[in-house]
Enzyme design. Structure first.
Site, PDB file in Angstrom:
ATOM      1  N   ARG A  58       0.864  -1.177   0.000  1.00  0.00           N
ATOM      2  CA  ARG A  58       0.000   0.000   0.000  1.00  0.00           C
ATOM      3  C   ARG A  58       0.902   1.229   0.000  1.00  0.00           C
ATOM      4  O   ARG A  58       2.113   1.128   0.085  1.00  0.00           O
ATOM      5  CB  ARG A  58      -0.986   0.024   1.174  1.00  0.00           C
ATOM      6  CG  ARG A  58      -0.548  -0.592   2.511  1.00  0.00           C
ATOM      7  CD  ARG A  58       0.579   0.098   3.203  1.00  0.00           C
ATOM      8  NE  ARG A  58       0.346   1.526   3.301  1.00  0.00           N
ATOM      9  CZ  ARG A  58       1.275   2.414   3.561  1.00  0.00           C
ATOM     10  NH1 ARG A  58       2.518   2.040   3.721  1.00  0.00           N
ATOM     11  NH2 ARG A  58       0.967   3.676   3.644  1.00  0.00           N
ATOM     12  N   GLY A  59       0.256   2.348  -0.200  1.00  0.00           N
ATOM     13  CA  GLY A  59       1.023   3.588  -0.347  1.00  0.00           C
ATOM     14  C   GLY A  59       1.086   3.921  -1.828  1.00  0.00           C
ATOM     15  O   GLY A  59       1.462   3.052  -2.629  1.00  0.00           O
ATOM     16  N   ALA A  60       0.744   5.129  -2.189  1.00  0.00           N
ATOM     17  CA  ALA A  60       0.596   5.463  -3.609  1.00  0.00           C
ATOM     18  C   ALA A  60       1.769   5.006  -4.486  1.00  0.00           C
ATOM     19  O   ALA A  60       1.585   4.277  -5.456  1.00  0.00           O
ATOM     20  CB  ALA A  60       0.346   6.969  -3.740  1.00  0.00           C
ATOM     21  N   ASN A  78      -5.374  12.481   0.668  1.00  0.00           N
ATOM     22  CA  ASN A  78      -4.470  11.672   1.465  1.00  0.00           C
ATOM     23  C   ASN A  78      -5.300  10.884   2.454  1.00  0.00           C
ATOM     24  O   ASN A  78      -6.531  11.016   2.519  1.00  0.00           O
ATOM     25  CB  ASN A  78      -3.431  12.564   2.177  1.00  0.00           C
ATOM     26  CG  ASN A  78      -2.266  11.760   2.740  1.00  0.00           C
ATOM     27  OD1 ASN A  78      -1.642  10.986   2.014  1.00  0.00           O
ATOM     28  ND2 ASN A  78      -2.002  11.926   4.027  1.00  0.00           N
ATOM     29  N   LYS A  79      -4.643  10.064   3.254  1.00  0.00           N
ATOM     30  CA  LYS A  79      -5.349   9.205   4.202  1.00  0.00           C
ATOM     31  C   LYS A  79      -6.382   9.963   5.022  1.00  0.00           C
ATOM     32  O   LYS A  79      -6.142  11.098   5.435  1.00  0.00           O
ATOM     33  CB  LYS A  79      -4.314   8.553   5.136  1.00  0.00           C
ATOM     34  CG  LYS A  79      -4.843   7.566   6.108  1.00  0.00           C
ATOM     35  CD  LYS A  79      -5.709   6.481   5.486  1.00  0.00           C
ATOM     36  CE  LYS A  79      -5.036   5.876   4.299  1.00  0.00           C
ATOM     37  NZ  LYS A  79      -5.921   5.120   3.399  1.00  0.00           N
ATOM     38  N   ASP A  91      -1.956  10.946  -2.093  1.00  0.00           N
ATOM     39  CA  ASP A  91      -2.360   9.905  -3.035  1.00  0.00           C
ATOM     40  C   ASP A  91      -2.766  10.494  -4.371  1.00  0.00           C
ATOM     41  O   ASP A  91      -2.736   9.815  -5.395  1.00  0.00           O
ATOM     42  CB  ASP A  91      -3.492   9.076  -2.429  1.00  0.00           C
ATOM     43  CG  ASP A  91      -2.993   8.291  -1.224  1.00  0.00           C
ATOM     44  OD1 ASP A  91      -2.982   8.870  -0.121  1.00  0.00           O
ATOM     45  OD2 ASP A  91      -2.555   7.147  -1.404  1.00  0.00           O
ATOM     46  N   GLN A 118      -1.989   2.729   9.976  1.00  0.00           N
ATOM     47  CA  GLN A 118      -0.694   2.728   9.290  1.00  0.00           C
ATOM     48  C   GLN A 118       0.369   3.511  10.080  1.00  0.00           C
ATOM     49  O   GLN A 118       1.557   3.214  10.001  1.00  0.00           O
ATOM     50  CB  GLN A 118      -0.805   3.349   7.888  1.00  0.00           C
ATOM     51  CG  GLN A 118      -1.608   2.554   6.875  1.00  0.00           C
ATOM     52  CD  GLN A 118      -3.063   2.958   6.814  1.00  0.00           C
ATOM     53  OE1 GLN A 118      -3.655   3.317   7.835  1.00  0.00           O
ATOM     54  NE2 GLN A 118      -3.676   2.896   5.625  1.00  0.00           N
ATOM     55  N   ARG A 173      -7.734  -0.161  -6.705  1.00  0.00           N
ATOM     56  CA  ARG A 173      -8.023   0.931  -5.768  1.00  0.00           C
ATOM     57  C   ARG A 173      -8.108   2.232  -6.562  1.00  0.00           C
ATOM     58  O   ARG A 173      -7.284   2.461  -7.449  1.00  0.00           O
ATOM     59  CB  ARG A 173      -6.944   1.037  -4.666  1.00  0.00           C
ATOM     60  CG  ARG A 173      -6.870  -0.172  -3.739  1.00  0.00           C
ATOM     61  CD  ARG A 173      -5.860   0.037  -2.619  1.00  0.00           C
ATOM     62  NE  ARG A 173      -6.370   0.970  -1.606  1.00  0.00           N
ATOM     63  CZ  ARG A 173      -5.617   1.451  -0.618  1.00  0.00           C
ATOM     64  NH1 ARG A 173      -4.329   1.131  -0.524  1.00  0.00           N
ATOM     65  NH2 ARG A 173      -6.140   2.264   0.277  1.00  0.00           N
TER      66      ARG A 173
END
Ligand SMILES: CSC[C@H]1O[C@H](OP(=O)(O)O)[C@H](O)[C@@H]1O
Length: 338
Positions: A48-50, A240-241, A230, A189, A87
């Site tokens: 995960r993570g852009a 973002n998150k 993201d 996270q 996603r």
């Protein structure tokens, strides 16, 4: 020195991913050899993570075509379209897939060219991380308290991370600074990943629950906020998150600079403003069963957006590998791509 955690590696003709859903308790590396398993790894957030999502998807396209014997271009197009359904928010996924589908080569060398492109995307991400770190470091000072949200770290990318990049570089310089890591509900996270990677690097990191950020800022413990992203829209609005928007409001209230660490592949000039950024909604179980037990009535309604959008007015600077971008963002972001 604790062995570095490597989220993504191309090894023995397979994609090897660190299963991030098992951290911080277990360090488990898993080998992927099919596009379907890579799609699943992205959806379930093993990776995960852009930036990391983009790199993994690029290798996924190669895995789809490497055993094909005919219609190779069609297989690449179909596998890219399939991976694009994993996603919706991180634009790096689509940017990487576009890079892969743009590869042109004779049939005889096409597969080799695709693998080379995936490896190039992977290598570029490492270089981007370091440059972002060096640019962010010019905005920080020895002795600072830095708050970050989610994980925009080495575990979200190929090496230093983006928001965490200056922290590693500052550590190399011998700076004395403290990092406050929001645990970042619901997938945690910050506590499971950021706290893990920073503490393994010997960096002073303190986990706080998301609802403690206001108090920590009110106590003067934070001199800068650095988050990842993201998708950055053309006007600087940034997805973002989930929870980042709230942190930006707090930073504005306490007059604390709010920096977005943004690799240029995460900047999407084709998306005019934040309202056009697709926001992923995830399963309710992440919210009401995140700790392995039910923490709400099983049939209760749950809203679980995985991201939110911080308006550009809350952002002090968007820090890229090409330089530091300040308002007016519409004008200054576009200049990066000239
Ligand atoms: C370096 S970008 C990392 C970015 O991605 C995270 O989302 P997720 O863990 O759901 O993939 C989060 O938004 C981070 O800021």
């Amino acid at each position: 020195m604790t062995e570095a955690l490597n989220p993504i590696e191309w090894k023995n003709d397979a994609l090897v991913l660190l299963d991030q859903t098992k951290l911080p308790n277990d360090i488990v590396y898993e080998e992927f050899t099919t596009v379907e398993s890579v799609w699943d790894a992205i959806v379930t957030m093993k990776v995960r993570g852009a930036p990391a999502i983009g790199v993994a998807a690029a290798y996924g396209v190669y895995l789809a075509v490497r055993n094909a014997e005919t219609d190779l271009v069609e297989v690449v197009q179909k596998s890219a379209a399939y991976l694009a359904t994993s996603r919706p928010t991180a634009v790096n996924l689509f940017w990487a897939l576009d890079r892969m589908t743009a590869v042109k080569a004779p049939d005889a060398t096409y597969k080799e060219a695709l693998l080379a492109e995936a490896k190039a995307i992977h290598k570029e991400d490492e270089e981007i991380n370091r440059n972002i770190g060096e640019n962010l470091l010019t905005l920080l000072a020895d002795g600072m308290g830095i708050l970050t949200h989610c994980n925009a770290g080495a575990l979200a990318t190929s090496k230093y991370g983006t928001a965490t990049a200056p922290m590693y570089l500052a550590k190399e310089k011998g700076w004395d600074f403290k990092v406050y890591a929001d645990e970042t509900r619901p997938r945690l996270q910050g506590s499971t990943l950021t706290a893990l990677e920073l503490s393994r690097a010997g960096i002073d990191v303190t986990v706080i629950t998301d609802n403690m950020a206001a108090m920590v800022m009110s106590q003067g413990k934070v001199q800068a906020v650095i988050v990842g992203c993201d998708r950055v829209a053309a006007n600087g609005d940034t997805a973002n998150k989930i929870g980042t928007l709230g942190v930006s409001i707090l930073a504005k209230h306490y007059n604390i600079p709010f920096y977005v660490a943004a690799p240029t592949p995460t900047i999407d000039l084709n998306t005019p403003t934040g309202t056009q950024i697709p926001i992923e909604e995830r399963h309710k179980s992440e919210v009401i069963e995140g700790f392995g037990k039910l923490t709400a009535p099983a049939d209760v309604n749950v809203y679980n957006p995985a991201f939110d959008v911080t308006p550009h007015e809350h952002i002090t600077a968007i820090v890229t590998e090409k330089g530091i971008v300040r308002a007016p963002f519409s004008e200054n972001l576009e200049k990066l791509f000239r």
